[in-house]
Design a protein around this motif. Structure first.
Motif, mmCIF file in Angstrom:
data_model
loop_
_atom_site.group_PDB
_atom_site.id
_atom_site.type_symbol
_atom_site.label_atom_id
_atom_site.label_comp_id
_atom_site.label_asym_id
_atom_site.label_seq_id
_atom_site.Cartn_x
_atom_site.Cartn_y
_atom_site.Cartn_z
ATOM 1 N N LEU A 1 -12.070 11.440 0.906
ATOM 2 C CA LEU A 1 -11.703 9.969 1.256
ATOM 3 C C LEU A 1 -13.037 9.257 1.439
ATOM 4 O O LEU A 1 -13.892 9.665 2.324
ATOM 5 N N PRO A 2 -13.205 8.006 0.925
ATOM 6 C CA PRO A 2 -14.423 7.165 1.246
ATOM 7 C C PRO A 2 -14.376 6.436 2.539
ATOM 8 O O PRO A 2 -13.511 6.548 3.482
ATOM 9 N N GLU A 3 -15.263 5.690 2.678
ATOM 10 C CA GLU A 3 -15.601 5.228 4.187
ATOM 11 C C GLU A 3 -14.680 3.893 4.101
ATOM 12 O O GLU A 3 -14.384 3.546 5.285
ATOM 13 N N ARG A 4 -14.286 3.421 3.089
ATOM 14 C CA ARG A 4 -13.395 2.349 2.857
ATOM 15 C C ARG A 4 -12.133 2.478 2.081
ATOM 16 O O ARG A 4 -12.573 2.892 1.071
ATOM 17 N N VAL A 5 -10.802 2.523 2.832
ATOM 18 C CA VAL A 5 -9.776 2.521 2.007
ATOM 19 C C VAL A 5 -8.844 1.396 2.089
ATOM 20 O O VAL A 5 -9.109 0.682 3.310
ATOM 21 N N PRO B 1 -8.177 9.256 10.489
ATOM 22 C CA PRO B 1 -9.356 8.495 10.123
ATOM 23 C C PRO B 1 -9.196 7.652 8.895
ATOM 24 O O PRO B 1 -9.901 6.858 8.532
ATOM 25 N N MET B 2 -8.269 8.296 7.954
ATOM 26 C CA MET B 2 -7.930 7.356 6.651
ATOM 27 C C MET B 2 -7.496 6.154 6.958
ATOM 28 O O MET B 2 -7.637 5.241 6.411
ATOM 29 N N GLN C 1 4.108 4.821 7.574
ATOM 30 C CA GLN C 1 4.238 5.803 6.351
ATOM 31 C C GLN C 1 3.661 7.065 6.772
ATOM 32 O O GLN C 1 4.412 8.054 6.450
ATOM 33 N N LEU C 2 2.753 7.339 7.392
ATOM 34 C CA LEU C 2 2.213 8.477 7.783
ATOM 35 C C LEU C 2 3.293 9.446 9.013
ATOM 36 O O LEU C 2 3.322 10.284 8.678
ATOM 37 N N THR C 3 3.694 8.455 9.850
ATOM 38 C CA THR C 3 4.685 8.999 10.685
ATOM 39 C C THR C 3 5.894 9.528 10.085
ATOM 40 O O THR C 3 6.490 10.730 10.027
ATOM 41 N N ARG D 1 -4.601 1.204 18.309
ATOM 42 C CA ARG D 1 -5.074 0.450 17.416
ATOM 43 C C ARG D 1 -4.632 -1.080 17.675
ATOM 44 O O ARG D 1 -5.213 -1.979 17.427
ATOM 45 N N HIS D 2 -3.164 -1.208 17.745
ATOM 46 C CA HIS D 2 -2.643 -2.359 18.176
ATOM 47 C C HIS D 2 -3.327 -2.897 19.440
ATOM 48 O O HIS D 2 -3.498 -4.406 19.433
ATOM 49 N N ARG D 3 -3.660 -2.298 20.214
ATOM 50 C CA ARG D 3 -4.254 -2.895 21.675
ATOM 51 C C ARG D 3 -5.441 -3.641 21.421
ATOM 52 O O ARG D 3 -5.858 -4.436 22.036
ATOM 53 N N GLY D 4 -5.945 -2.836 20.171
ATOM 54 C CA GLY D 4 -7.318 -3.646 20.038
ATOM 55 C C GLY D 4 -7.259 -5.089 19.551
ATOM 56 O O GLY D 4 -8.236 -5.748 19.588
#
Length: 487
Positions: free
Chosen positions: A305-309, A330-331, A346-348, A370-373
């Motif tokens: 996987l690249p740095e940006r997806v 990290p993806m 989707q991952l869940t 992540r949402h908290r951010g």
């Protein structure tokens, strides 16, 4: 054309045609067709002669007429635009001085394998059988847009290059291929355009080398493929565009190097693909765009996987190989669209479908963090409290640990110094454990808190325990509610 006007070489070809015989001018099997400019009249055939053969030459009774020519230098323009040919044409190991023209032509079979051509004009042509260009070399644009090929298009080992320009060097847009597009080992310097093409079988580009740095190397928007798109061990400089493509089988990019550091490496947004394989290769250089794509199987190794997806609205049923959540998260954190709740869901779901509930909980916890951010002020503070106490409901044992610790602290402190009773004659016997529980638990009462009143800093500790108890109770309730709704 009069037979008296033919050279000895042309006469040989003319006489062989009605009987379907082969004419091979080669002096050895491994000669280089690039040396064709030096071939003399003994192996030179005018394009006008070939045109007359295919259009007007007589056919011997009981024989199958066929143009089968190898090792010839073809001079002039082989112009068969809009012609209808009843005979197969095989022009192998030939050197063409001018660009052949098959625009709008209809023919049974065309074979120009291992030939050298300055280009090809064949858009809109109809081939009732196969079109074979195996190991052919083109030094100009190959135009096959809108062609209809009932069988297979063979281009394995072909090489195509053209002077720098905006025009795609291999034009297969709107082409219809009944069977396969078979091109392993294809070498192209410039853009391949496959937009709107329809291939009934498989597109094989294994070991292909496509070079168009910073620009489209393979533009296949709305491509339709009934089988697979195979690009194993391929090396692509530039981007691959598959926006809106429909691939019934798998898009296999295993062992391949995709390089376009300044922009997208793979655009597969809004596509429908059976399986996408990204494995056993170096890390993709450039952006991986899978927005709104629909996949049955996503086989991707984290190392590629690249740095940006870009994963917004991507849906998939199965994610493989099975990896711990720590290697998959990290993806989602690299998503160029920022916080995308759908990607976490989707991952869940992928983990839940294989029964890995622990990984599913970790993904949901990462989603809340992540949402908290994205929050501010008191909302973010409240999020930190939920995380520290019960892990947003995904680590409920953490709340029990906090409660146990506070019970121990309160019990020890108040056992060492009993708070005085408000009404000594009516007060029950003091119990430091149940007194602490009375302070911590906002609903349950053991009759201790209302009977005793600590003073000084012991009273401050009581306030802290009451406040902490309410926070823990609220966060535990939120966590339980989240767990119930998840189940």
């Amino acid at each position: 054309m009069e037979i008296d006007d033919l050279t000895p070489a042309e006469l040989r070809v003319w006489r062989a045609f009605p009987r379907g015989e082969s004419v091979d001018f080669r002096t050895r099997a491994d000669e280089d067709v690039a040396a064709g400019t030096g071939w003399g009249p003994e192996r030179t055939v005018r394009a006008a002669v070939l045109r007359s053969l295919l259009l007007t030459a007589p056919q011997d009774d009981g024989e199958v007429a066929l143009l089968d020519l190898a090792g010839a230098r073809v001079t002039g323009v082989l112009d068969l635009q809009y012609a209808t040919l009843d005979h197969p044409a095989r022009l192998r190991h030939c050197h063409f001085d001018e660009v052949p023209r098959f625009y709008g032509c209809r023919l049974r079979e065309l074979n120009i394998s291992e030939s050298l051509l300055p280009g090809l004009v064949s858009h809109g042509m109809h081939v009732d059988g196969i079109l074979r260009m195996t190991r052919s070399r083109f030094r100009g644009v190959v135009r096959l847009g809108g062609a209809q090929i009932a069988g297979t298009l063979y281009m394995e080992g072909a090489r195509i290059s053209a002077p720098d320009g905006a025009e795609p060097v291999l034009q297969l847009n709107q082409v219809t291929v009944g069977d396969d597009l078979w091109a392993p080992g294809l070498r192209v310097r410039g853009e391949i355009r496959l937009t709107g093409a329809d291939v009934g079988g498989t597109v094989n580009l294994n070991e292909a080398e496509l070079g168009h740095s910073g620009l489209p190397a393979l533009d296949a928007e709305t491509l339709g493929v009934g089988g697979h798109v195979l690009m194993r061990h391929a090396h692509v400089q530039g981007w691959i565009g598959l926006r809106g493509a429909r691939i019934g089988g798998r898009l296999d990019l295993s062992y391949s190097r995709l390089s376009n550091p300044s922009g997208p490496a793979l655009r597969a947004s809004s596509s429908t693909i059976g399986e996408l394989w990204l494995r056993q290769g170096p890390r993709v250089e450039g952006t991986l765009n899978l927005r709104r794509a629909q996949l049955e199987v996503l086989l991707v190794e984290p190392e590629m996987l690249p740095e940006r997806v870009l994963l917004n609205s991507l849906t998939y049923t199965t994610l493989t190989p099975h990896e711990p959540a720590e290697r998959r998260l990290p993806m989602l954190e690299r998503d160029g669209d920022g916080y995308v709740p759908h990607a976490y869901e989707q991952l869940t779901g992928a983990y839940q479908r294989i029964g890995d509930d622990r990984a599913a909980r970790l993904v949901q916890l990462a989603k809340q963090r992540r949402h908290r951010g994205t929050l501010s002020g008191l909302q973010r503070l409240w999020g930190h409290l939920q995380d520290a106490t019960v892990g947003y409901g995904y680590r409920p044992l953490r709340a029990a640990g906090w409660l146990l610790s506070l019970i121990c602290v309160g019990s020890v402190v108040y056992a060492l110094r009993h708070p005085p009773a408000l009404k000594p004659a009516e007060a029950p016997d003091f119990n430091p454990v149940f007194y602490t529980l009375d302070l911590l638990l906002p609903v349950i009462s053991f009759g201790q808190e209302s009977a005793f009143a600590p003073r000084g800093w012991y009273q401050a500790l009581a306030y802290v325990l009451v406040l902490t108890g309410w926070i823990l109770a609220t966060t535990v309730a939120a966590g339980v509610s989240r767990m119930i709704s998840r189940q």
